[in-house]
Design an enzyme around this catalytic site. Structure first.
Site, PDB file in Angstrom:
ATOM      1  CB  CYS A  84      -0.956  -0.027   1.183  1.00 47.46           C
ATOM      2  SG  CYS A  84      -1.901  -1.555   1.202  1.00 47.46           S
ATOM      3  CG  HIS A  89      -6.271   1.200   1.498  1.00 50.30           C
ATOM      4  ND1 HIS A  89      -5.364   1.811   0.654  1.00 50.30           N
ATOM      5  CD2 HIS A  89      -5.541   0.550   2.436  1.00 50.30           C
ATOM      6  CE1 HIS A  89      -4.141   1.537   1.072  1.00 50.30           C
ATOM      7  NE2 HIS A  89      -4.217   0.784   2.144  1.00 50.30           N
ATOM      8  CG  HIS A 138      -1.944   4.710   5.536  1.00 53.96           C
ATOM      9  ND1 HIS A 138      -1.905   4.538   4.173  1.00 53.96           N
ATOM     10  CD2 HIS A 138      -2.111   3.455   6.055  1.00 53.96           C
ATOM     11  CE1 HIS A 138      -2.033   3.253   3.874  1.00 53.96           C
ATOM     12  NE2 HIS A 138      -2.165   2.572   4.996  1.00 53.96           N
TER      13      HIS A 138
END
Lengths: 355, 394
Positions: free
Chosen positions: B157, B323, B288
């Site tokens: 990620c 995400h 994040h």
């Protein structure tokens, strides 16, 4: 510019690390060849080992060996090149998901399937919180990591030691698919006969080669890493020109190169790139090959880097890697050139310590 | 001049097919989270941030050769780079332009679709190589005629944040004059089932930093930015400068973040040091903030460790997009650059109660404030933590 020294090396492949000394060449009949088993338990906790795929245990084991070789405990940065990543765990999770039609799945293979599992596990084992990067660009994966390591030394003043390597594993279905699309040879070919093959495709393997690069020369230093170049695509007739340009940016020319290590993989469709350099730019130079030893995979140029390091330090070139009859007693500059399917060309330049 | 200039951006995500639509959604609090339509999955009750365009629509829009192996991540990537061209006055890229893309699973959408067909259907075998992340980047490069430096980072990620960082270092070292950096990831059954098996997907819209957050939503996106050396900028508008970056490893667990947020703390600290600024100069943090129990707590603790009691305004735009995995860092870099250009902060949706451990409150309404400096965080599996700092061009 500061210099970069290769201070520790380690390799796991279908051939022994003692290939220069005592071991006879290992021969394989299959087109998918595994790496030689190692005494993994000697350096990796057996409890953790059970869950590790080949890529992770090979990567971790060869990293630790390279660190030992360089007498370094913890590197400042960890850089990994892997063309296909954690193929086996990816396949395991994929197969479970498809067979169960998205049923209840265990997460273990999924969490180990990401490309940076090897880099992450090395960091975890060494408790290394430094820079950690994973490149995956087909046959330029290791070259990408190596290029980043050069930037580490150039741009980060506190960097003294970088762990950099290339690792790739195989897995039954995914690697098998590579036979369907012609990446693998359709007929069995013995590895030692690979370079003379007149058919398309190659043989695929598992390898892991890791290195400690340092900003200071040590008693154990093998050679200097000078520069790396990545060219995504170029025509056969231009590869000589591009190679010469790369050497020029380092104030050298092809005549300065003593030894060239080429990635010939016996694929009749694409070995022309190597023939072009062999017949023209490097016609009078010592020409070496390595894929008849260890097969093809997306980070196998790291094995060539291991070979080059060993040749520089030991000042000898075994006959079984020679493509021509020339010799060089004390190679001063070695160039590695590799590509896969005519793309992702990589050039790596090393020089000996005495310059 | 400090930092590396950003002279172009392009993005596609579930909240917009172009920059203006994206900004409009961010200002109106319009999230892209809904149930999957294009992705054929048994888990169609799990909310995702899906891009409405189907593969065949993308194919037609981009006029792609149907014989080539375009995966969805590749198509989204090409779409975003086309957006980048549209948003600048460039017709095409000079041949010395490099490209570095970040992606977590590359073309695995086609592997999961054709896994059982490869054996019997030769037509599908073009997708065998396409599984690998590097192949996707090459296809994007080929579309735009880029033949030189092409590379791919895959660190889960944080992939595209790392691609942006690497691009900046290539420019700073003089190895490249121009580089397209960013990333692309599409929704796949592989990742949806993977995160579902980890039991960190929310059955509702995700609630980053909320006490009652219960997991993340997956999304898909592609975003790329153009970095250029100062002597190449010419008359182009500089959207911002990447002045700081840092990567560190949490070295704690393959998937979970440490309780003390060590990796995040180190990454942010390195980025501040590189930018040569102190924490109180940061005007906004694009966090994040995935919406999982573990990440948001660990990241909040890292904020406390870096900034003490003076934590800058922060929000997680994953409440809009979900995400987007490997693409998240690049998508959020584009949002950060928008913040700087428009002098506004985009809100954190679905937040009501601060988590009891840290008591931190993200920005929940659009704020028009002076923004000179934005910190953007991206953390991934394997303990991979990256922070980027964008600053207004002076």
């Amino acid at each position: 510019m500061s210099r970069i020294y290769i201070n520790g090396i380690a390799s796991i492949s279908p051939q022994s690390e003692d290939i220069f000394e005592t071991e006879p060449l290992k021969e394989y009949q299959d087109n998918i060849i595994p790496a030689l088993n190692q005494d993994y338990k000697s350096m990796i906790n057996p409890m953790l080992l059970r869950r590790m795929s080949a890529a992770v245990k090979m990567g971790l084991f060869s990293s630790k060996k390279a660190l030992l070789d360089a007498k370094i405990d913890i590197p400042d940065s960890i850089l990994v090149g892997t063309g296909q990543g954690c193929l086996k765990d990816t396949e395991n999770f994929m197969v479970s998901m498809l067979n169960s039609e998205e049923g209840l799945l265990r997460p273990t293979s999924f969490i180990q399937s990401t490309h940076n599992t090897v880099g992450g596990q090395i960091a975890l084992d060494l408790k290394c919180t430094g820079y950690n990067m994973t490149y995956t660009q087909n046959s330029a994966s290791f070259e990408s990591a190596l290029l980043d390591s050069i930037l580490q030394f150039k741009s980060e003043t506190e960097i003294q030691n970088v762990l950099v390597g290339g690792v790739d594993e195989t897995s039954p279905a995914f690697t098998g698919f590579q036979k369907l699309d012609g990446q693998l040879k359709q007929e069995p070919v013995r590895n030692t006969d690979l370079l003379a093959s007149k058919t398309s495709g190659s043989i695929f393997s598992e390898t892991s080669s890791f290195f400690i690069l340092g900003s200071e020369e040590s008693e154990n230093s093998y050679a200097e890493l000078v520069d790396v170049e990545i060219i995504n695509s170029t025509e056969v007739q231009n590869i000589g020109k591009r190679t010469e340009q790369f050497l020029q940016t380092n104030n050298l020319s092809s005549s300065d190169i003593d030894v060239v290590i080429l990635g010939n993989n016996g694929d009749s469709r694409y070995d022309s790139y190597y023939h072009e350099l062999r017949e023209k730019l490097f016609a009078g130079k010592v020409q070496l090959a390595f894929k008849h030893l260890v097969g093809e995979n997306n980070s196998v140029s790291a094995y060539a880097f291991w070979l080059a390091s060993k040749i520089m330090k030991e000042k000898r070139i075994p006959d079984f890697i020679k493509l021509n009859d020339l010799n060089c007693k004390e190679p001063r500059k070695i160039l590695i050139y590799n590509q896969y399917l005519g793309k992702n060309h990589g050039l790596i330049l090393l020089k000996n310590l005495d310059l | 001049m400090k930092g590396v200039a950003v002279t172009g951006v392009g993005i596609i995500s579930s909240i917009g097919k172009d920059l203006e639509e994206t900004r409009h959604s961010l200002l109106k609090g319009k999230s892209g989270i809904g149930f999957p339509q294009n992705l054929k999955t048994r888990h169609n009750n799990l909310p995702v941030g899906e891009i409405a365009l189907s593969n065949s629509e993308l194919n037609a829009l981009l006029k792609l050769n149907p014989k080539s192996a375009y995966t969805r991540a590749t198509m989204l990537g090409i779409y975003a780079v086309n957006q980048l061209l549209d948003n600048t006055d460039l017709k095409n890229f000079s041949s010395d332009t490099g490209i570095i893309s970040g992606t977590s699973v590359g073309g695995i959408d086609m592997t999961e679709r054709y896994f059982k067909d490869f054996e019997k259907d030769p037509e599908k075998r073009k997708f065998i190589q396409a599984q690998h992340p590097g192949f996707s980047t090459e296809m994007i490069a080929e579309y735009f005629g880029l033949k030189n430096f092409v590379s791919t980072i895959s660190t889960a990620c944080s992939s595209s944040a790392n691609a942006i960082m690497m691009g900046a270092r290539m420019i700073e070292s003089g190895k490249l004059k121009r580089v397209i950096v960013g990333g692309s990831d599409c929704l796949t059954k592989f990742t949806l089932n993977g995160f579902n098996s980890l039991m960190i997907l929310s059955g509702n819209e995700c609630r980053p930093f909320d006490e009652n957050r219960n997991g993340l939503n997956l999304g898909e996106a592609a975003a790329f930015i153009l970095l250029e050396a100062d002597d190449c900028i010419g008359g182009k508008e500089v959207l911002g400068r990447l002045t700081g970056y840092g990567n560190a490893n949490d070295a704690f667990h393959q998937t979970a973040s440490s309780e003390n947020g060590e990796g995040a703390f180190l990454a942010i600290s390195k980025a501040l040091k590189k930018a040569g600024i102190s924490g109180n100069e940061v005007d906004y943090i694009n966090a994040h903030g995935t919406g999982t129990k573990n990440n948001d707590l660990s990241e909040s603790i890292a904020f406390r460790r870096v900034f003490g009691d003076e934590i800058p305004a922060f929000s997680s735009t994953k409440s809009f997009t979900g995400h987007t995995l490997g693409a998240a860092g690049a998508a959020e870099a584009v949002f950060s650059l928008l913040c700087i250009r428009e002098q506004e902060i985009f809100p954190n949706l679905n937040f009501s109660t601060a988590m009891k451990e840290t008591g931190l409150n993200p920005v929940t309404e659009v704020q028009k404030v002076k923004i000179d400096t934005v910190l953007s965080n991206s953390f991934g599996f394997g303990g991979n933590c990256t922070s980027l700092i964008f600053q207004k061009d002076e």
